[in-house]
Scaffold this active site. Sequence first.
Site, short mmCIF file in Angstrom:
data_model
loop_
_atom_site.label_atom_id
_atom_site.label_comp_id
_atom_site.label_asym_id
_atom_site.label_seq_id
_atom_site.Cartn_x
_atom_site.Cartn_y
_atom_site.Cartn_z
N ASP A 125 0.82 -1.21 0.00
CA ASP A 125 0.00 0.00 0.00
C ASP A 125 0.86 1.27 0.00
O ASP A 125 2.03 1.25 0.36
CB ASP A 125 -0.89 0.03 1.26
N HIS A 280 3.50 -2.33 3.18
CA HIS A 280 3.58 -0.97 2.62
C HIS A 280 4.89 -0.76 1.88
O HIS A 280 5.94 -1.23 2.31
CB HIS A 280 3.46 0.07 3.74
ZN LIG Z 1 -2.61 3.24 3.24
#
Ligand SMILES: [Zn+2]
Length: 359
Positions: A125, A280
């Site tokens: 992400d 992430h």
């Molecule tokens: Zn996010």
Amino acid sequence: MLIKLSLISLVTLASAAPSTTTSTSAASTPTAAPLLPIPAFSGTFANAYPPVDKTAPTDTPLVKQWLAELNLTAMPDFPPTKFNSGGDLENPNSVPADTCDWTVTNCINKDITNCPKRTWGLTYDDGPTEFSPQLYDFLDTTDQKATLFYIGSNVVTNWQAARRACAAGYHIAVHTWSHNPSTTLTNEQFVAEIKYTELAIKELCGITPTYFRPPYGDIDNRIRGLLVQMGYTSVIWDIDTNDWMMAPGGTRTEAQVDAAFDQWVAGAANLTEGHVCLEHELYQNTVNAAIKNLPKIQLTWKAMPVAACVNDAHPYQEKNITLATLDGAQTGSGAAVKSLSASVVAAAAVAIAAASFGL
Ligand SMILES: [Zn+2]
């Protein structure tokens, strides 16, 4: 949860401050041969986009056009939620149960949360960032594809990295324009956040995503209804590395993230379902953790994009683009799913399995 707002501000820093450096590093020669044809791009966007890291405006001609294509009167009439300055939802007890608000109760309503047994939904992400090329370089060494949930503000800032990922056949998906909790936005704001991100990806890559992950997992039936109208499938996760808490000043150590991966590897044989894991591409240390831990995942699980594990070969509105899937994917040594190779095929109209939420 102070950490929530901290993430917002850090996203801002990560995406805005180093843009010049990012452009240079992201322009390095990709190690993987392009799999998808992407349109030429001069470096100047043809469309006008909102300011980065700000909630998308709703009064532009483009947004008005997008809104006119939807039926907002069909949406559940839930008011937007409010988060306090600490990043927590205000008055969670006042949120009605029929909103199926994930933040309040972890309620799921046909959101994808798992992959099938022994498969691992590999997702990153908050990109693209200045650190993304390092991650993509590593993924390319094992021909490993992933779902990349992109923030629109980061897409226009780090557009070279976005184009590289598109061309290499990664599964590109949407993570809003400005990374606000989705349920805090009005219908109009949420539509603008999705569509501007979608437009930027289309302009850079020639593809229109159909998968969405809500920042912080924050979603309810109002947001799900808007997503269905815009042709999106929502994706949450069932396991969370909490890698973003390794940000400077954060409370998560690299050793803790490593230990979480080790635990998931050790428990793989006993599970009847696979995982969708939250990671992430936000900071140097989250990319470091991703690179360090992926090999042991590949040895234990079949790692692949989320669309692949649910056997959706056409995860874009452009149905002539085909990405390989779990059932169709080539698997290599070490149980790592080899490249979910992309190929342009004749324009067979294959309808995406759009979720029906029965709202
Ligand atoms: Zn996010």
